[in-house]
Structure formats: C-alpha cells, structure tokens
Write an enzyme that holds these catalytic residues in place. Structure first.
Site, mmCIF file in Angstrom:
data_model
loop_
_atom_site.group_PDB
_atom_site.id
_atom_site.type_symbol
_atom_site.label_atom_id
_atom_site.label_comp_id
_atom_site.label_asym_id
_atom_site.label_seq_id
_atom_site.Cartn_x
_atom_site.Cartn_y
_atom_site.Cartn_z
ATOM 1 N N HIS A 5 -3.467 -2.973 -15.423
ATOM 2 C CA HIS A 5 -2.849 -4.093 -14.706
ATOM 3 C C HIS A 5 -3.571 -5.400 -15.018
ATOM 4 C CE1 HIS A 5 -2.039 -6.294 -10.729
ATOM 5 N NE2 HIS A 5 -0.881 -6.233 -11.338
ATOM 6 N N HIS A 47 -1.603 -15.278 -14.079
ATOM 7 C CA HIS A 47 -0.819 -14.746 -12.959
ATOM 8 C C HIS A 47 -0.376 -15.806 -11.953
ATOM 9 C CE1 HIS A 47 -0.296 -12.980 -8.938
ATOM 10 N NE2 HIS A 47 0.227 -11.946 -9.571
HETATM 11 O O1 G3P Z 1 3.982 -5.692 -12.619
HETATM 12 C C1 G3P Z 1 3.553 -5.196 -11.411
HETATM 13 C C2 G3P Z 1 2.652 -6.150 -10.682
HETATM 14 O O2 G3P Z 1 1.873 -6.837 -11.614
HETATM 15 C C3 G3P Z 1 3.428 -7.117 -9.845
HETATM 16 O O3 G3P Z 1 2.630 -7.876 -9.018
HETATM 17 O O4 G3P Z 1 1.493 -9.940 -8.387
HETATM 18 O O5 G3P Z 1 0.273 -8.235 -9.699
HETATM 19 O O6 G3P Z 1 2.032 -9.566 -10.777
HETATM 20 P P1 G3P Z 1 1.564 -8.959 -9.503
HETATM 21 MG MG MG Z 2 2.077 -8.662 -12.759
#
Ligand code: G3P
Ligand code: MG
Length: 234
Positions: A5, A47
């Site tokens: 992630h 992000h």
């Molecule tokens: O792609 C899944 C996740 O990344 C979505 O939430 O806020 O971490 O981008 P966020």
């Molecule tokens: Mg994400």
C-alpha cells in the site's frame, strides 16, 4: 495476493520510488500508489490533497507545478535516512514497476470533480507514451466518473472500484463499469458483502490490513487480494 500500500508505507516514505522498491523487496507482486495532477497537469504520485504531511513544503498539489514539487523533500518526514527523496512522477513510477516486475494498482485521486477528465487523459497519455504493459496495470478509484472515463479511454485495462461504505444497490450501480475488482475497506467487510461481490464474478480486494493474523479469516471470506502497509509481515 499481497499488494504493498502506497508502496510499502510502513517501511519507507509512502508513494515514493524507495517505497515501491521496499514492496518488491518484501516479496509483494503488486503495488498500490496514488496519483493526481500537478498545477501543470503532470500526474505525480502523492496521496493527500496537499504536500504538507509528506513533504517539507506547503500547499495544494494542484497549485504546485512539477518543478516546484521536485524541489520538496518527500523522505525526511519519515526518517532522516530518506532525506533527498522526491515526489515521483507517474512516469518514474511506471519505470520502477517495470524494473521490478511489479503489477501496478494505480489509484486515481479525484480531489476536484472538475479535473477528473484531465487527470484520466493525462494518466492514459503517460501509460501509452511509455508503452507500459497493460496487463501489468489496474486503474482504481473511489470515483465512478473517473472509472467510466478510464473505461472509455483505455478499455483494455482492468478497473477496480474502491469503497468504504456498502449498500445493496452498490453492485447494481457498478454493473456498467465492467469492473475487474472491488476494493473494500476491510473494516466494513462481512460475509454477506463478500458473497455478493464474489457472486457477481468480481475479484475482492481489501485495504488496508496490517495485521497478518487476520489474513486467514479474510481469505475464508473469499478475499483475493490484501492491500497492506506491511507487505514484509505477510
Ligand atoms: O486503494 C486502496 C486505498 O489506498 C484507498 O485509500 O486513502 O489509502 O488511498 P487511501
Ligand atoms: Mg490509495
């Protein structure tokens, strides 16, 4: 299947090239990163709506041009051994994924509804210009509008809908997007939701699970992919 992630957000500054490298080093075969446009419409990997949390700068990403973004330090906030790390462009991230043989789950961040068209156009343009292998790409978003434009502009690339709420009408409203996957907040997933997603023939991904001891229970529910900050622990 394990997806790092924001690269591998617990191991390196999120959404940077070194974070992508850490995901690969952990053995993940997929990586998730977030993209949005700079002021001069270049897709960059970051992000938040602003650069405040993850760099030494201040301001909205959409109001800073690439040249300015590249002067920011995107590593020192995480650890001084990462000082000098830059906010990557999508182009640089694609090169890194090719180099490491990673499949990319590229999340399109749509902080401004008015620029969704341009964001998708610019992402598609970079992907095509790089001749990036389309079977190594999945485009994901919380925005159905963004996914519909992806479908029109790059129909052969898989699409994933990200959600943090679920209702009985969700699947119906998603049908015309011809999705590959649904990416759901692991905190709201239950057997009923999992069954309806799987029965619709969709791949089921959860985010962001950082507790490896819970993986088996999600696997038993039918989860296909775990998106985690800690790919090394899975
Ligand atoms: O792609 C899944 C996740 O990344 C979505 O939430 O806020 O971490 O981008 P966020
Ligand atoms: Mg994400």
């Amino acid at each position: 299947m394990i997806t790092g992630h924001r690269g591998a957000a617990s191991l390196a500054p999120e959404n940077t090239l070194v974070s992508i490298e850490q995901a690969a080093k952990s053995g993940a075969t997929w990586v998730e990163i977030d993209t949005q446009l700079s002021a001069d419409n270049i897709p960059v990997i970051i992000h938040d709506k602003t650069v405040n949390r993850c760099t030494d700068g201040e301001g909205k990403v959409s109001e800073l041009d690439l040249e300015t973004l590249k002067t920011l330090d995107a590593g020192n906030w995480f650890g001084n051994q990462f000082e000098g790390t830059q906010v990557p462009t999508l182009e640089e991230a694609l090169d890194k994924c090719v180099e490491l043989d990673l499949t990319l789950n590229l999340e399109l961040k749509t902080y401004d509804d008015k620029t969704i068209d341009t964001l998708v156009e610019q992402v598609v343009s970079v992907v095509k210009q790089k001749n990036y292998p389309l079977d190594k790409l999945l485009l994901s978003s919380f925005s159905k509008d963004a996914l519909a434009i992806c479908q029109a502009q790059l129909p052969q690339v898989r699409r994933g809908f990200i959600c943090e709420v679920w209702n009985d009408f969700s699947l119906e409203s998603l049908q015309e997007l011809d999705l590959f996957s649904v990416h759901i907040d692991h905190q709201i997933l239950n057997a009923d939701i999992a069954n309806s997603i799987k029965e619709a023939g969709l791949v089921l991904k959860i985010w962001t699970l950082n507790a490896p001891e819970k993986a088996q229970a999600f696997y038993d529910l039918g989860v296909d992919y775990i998106i985690t900050d800690k790919p090394n622990e899975f």
